[in-house]
Design an enzyme around this catalytic site. Sequence first.
Site, PDB file in Angstrom:
ATOM      1  N   GLU A 187       0.871  -1.169   0.000  1.00 42.47           N
ATOM      2  CA  GLU A 187       0.000   0.000   0.000  1.00 42.47           C
ATOM      3  C   GLU A 187       0.912   1.225   0.000  1.00 42.47           C
ATOM      4  OE1 GLU A 187      -2.788   0.061   3.263  1.00 42.47           O
ATOM      5  OE2 GLU A 187      -3.475   2.058   2.689  1.00 42.47           O
TER       6      GLU A 187
ATOM      7  N   ARG B 277       4.814 -12.899   9.727  1.00 37.97           N
ATOM      8  CA  ARG B 277       5.526 -11.665   9.387  1.00 37.97           C
ATOM      9  C   ARG B 277       6.846 -11.598  10.151  1.00 37.97           C
ATOM     10  NH1 ARG B 277       3.581  -6.572   9.566  1.00 37.97           N
ATOM     11  NH2 ARG B 277       1.572  -7.214   8.795  1.00 37.97           N
TER      12      ARG B 277
ATOM     13  N   LYS C 121       4.193   0.613   9.924  1.00 39.56           N
ATOM     14  CA  LYS C 121       4.356   1.789   9.062  1.00 39.56           C
ATOM     15  C   LYS C 121       3.834   3.053   9.741  1.00 39.56           C
ATOM     16  CE  LYS C 121       2.799   0.060   5.020  1.00 39.56           C
ATOM     17  NZ  LYS C 121       2.371   0.051   3.619  1.00 39.56           N
TER      18      LYS C 121
END
Length: 568
Positions: free
Chosen positions: A41, A269, A279
């Site tokens: 994204e 992850r 982020k």
Amino acid sequence: MSNKEEAIEKKESLNFIEQIIEEDIANNKNGGVIVTRFPPEPNGYLHIGHAKSICLNFGLAQKYNGATNLRFDDTNPTKEDIEYVDSIKKDVEWLGFKWEDKELYTSDYFDKIYGFAVDLIKAGKAYVCEQTAEEVAQFKGTPTQPGKESPWRNRPIEESLQLFEKMKNGEIDEGKMSLRAKIDMASPNMHMRDPLMYRIKKDSHHRTGDKWNIYPMYDFAHGQSDYIEGITHSICTLEFEVHRPLYNWFLDQIAEEGKVRPRQIEFARLNMTYTIMSKRKLLQLVEEKHVSGWDDPRMPTVSGLRRRGYTAESIRNFADKIGVAKRNNIIDVSLLEFSVREDLNKKAKRVMGVLNPLKVVITNYDEDKTEELTAINNPEDETMGSRSIPFSREIYIEQDDFMEDAPKKFFRLAPGREVRLRYAYFITCNDVIKDDNGTITELHCTYDPLSKGGKSPDGRKVKGTLHWVDANNNIKAEVRLYDRLFKTENPDIVDEGGHFLDNINPDSLTKIEGIIEPSVKIAKIGENFQFERLGYFCIDDDTTSEKIVFNRTVTLRDSWSKISNKRK
Ligand code: ATP
Ligand code: MG
């Protein structure tokens, strides 16, 4: 080994995703074709966790002769920006990967996704709901209690179609309506309780401008985009495991016979000690100026690591080494540091630099003389050759390499003791010169002219070898020494009322003036060096024709982990 044994052994050395892929190829699923994607994204710079995902997706396609798409998952107009798109492309390329054709955008599929939604309404499987966000949440139920159906759930198909059109045309205010899938308000999986498909958002989008007043939710965009692109294996992180039934439910509604049907596979992850990977939090560090930018060398971003002196190969090796896990875990950051040491040991040119200088005068050396001595550029790689370094009557050594009252085991310089100057001579310390405050200002030594090149003239041994720089011929550079950005192993864990920012290490950056041998004068920005005995350094972007700036990438040994082990 029998064929069967070989096959078993091979299977065991594959990670679980490779096993799935090899099975699919063996079954000729999708005609044996493999297409993966990396779907960032564009709302921030890529970090080391993304690098892991990039290496995995592109790596699998490389291994199985497939292809990888770079797809920007740009369904949220509010936070996205072209600056991020550019940085992401740069980072993926720098890591050494090529995506198929041009980069792709979910926003390119907005028309198609809208079409899928209309089809679902027509099939009686989606409806326009007029509940507020609070009501939707209230009606949702809890994991142990079924939800309640929205009063709008059974409105006529025709009405939903008209209202959805109005939502699209901007005739309805934000928050007043949404499009929801009609699945099962009693499902044990909360994601199946009539999930949102579209919400109204009147923001301008960085690519589609003001064309859309509605945007699809992640769950009604990701699988749809995978399907449109013919992705065979859609690899994502574990938190999406609970979304998988919904991913499949939507595919059941839209997928046509004979077309590639993507399969979602989840892996753990990457989490790393002393590192923030969210982020949103990284953005906060940038916006509140706790760091100098996304590419601050202390950041775990790909751009920060690159500026710090990490090589792409070291990051790829790291991703390889940590493998692919099915369960969440936390990787020791020293493993990443190990990977860059290992790579730079092979690649980096050795030079000498002194960070905390102490002057040494060699009293029996000719005052007007300068000699050029030969130094080896990389003992690990003969092809890197050698260079010459100047030597004269005055040199600098490291303050730490001298001790006035040295214990027996101190193998560096001390009054009356002899050491080797790397590539130069043996020297013996005779006098310690101090100022009025008793601070040592210089040492007076004598050298043995027969020990040229640092070789013993008569078999006598010296224990210590010191790095040094000629005091009359050198470069003064700004040297930036970094420590961890966070002082706690898991910076996300905070005391009650605390904040991850409380865990910032106030001493993560130290700037000093270093004295470096003159050969670095011609170095380029980004070039890696090993300063002998001190660590790996690279030339920072801030370097100008007036001033060279070095970043320390890592120290030579994992001194930190040794200390912490001792403490334990
Ligand atoms: P956000 O929470 O903002 O969505 P994100 O970290 O999921 O952040 P994306 O841009 O959606 O960011 O991620 C792109 C891809 O990178 C996704 O496929 C995601 O699964 C993967 N990814 C993100 N973080 C990690 C991580 N720490 N380890 C491995 N893969 C990751
Ligand atoms: Mg995401």
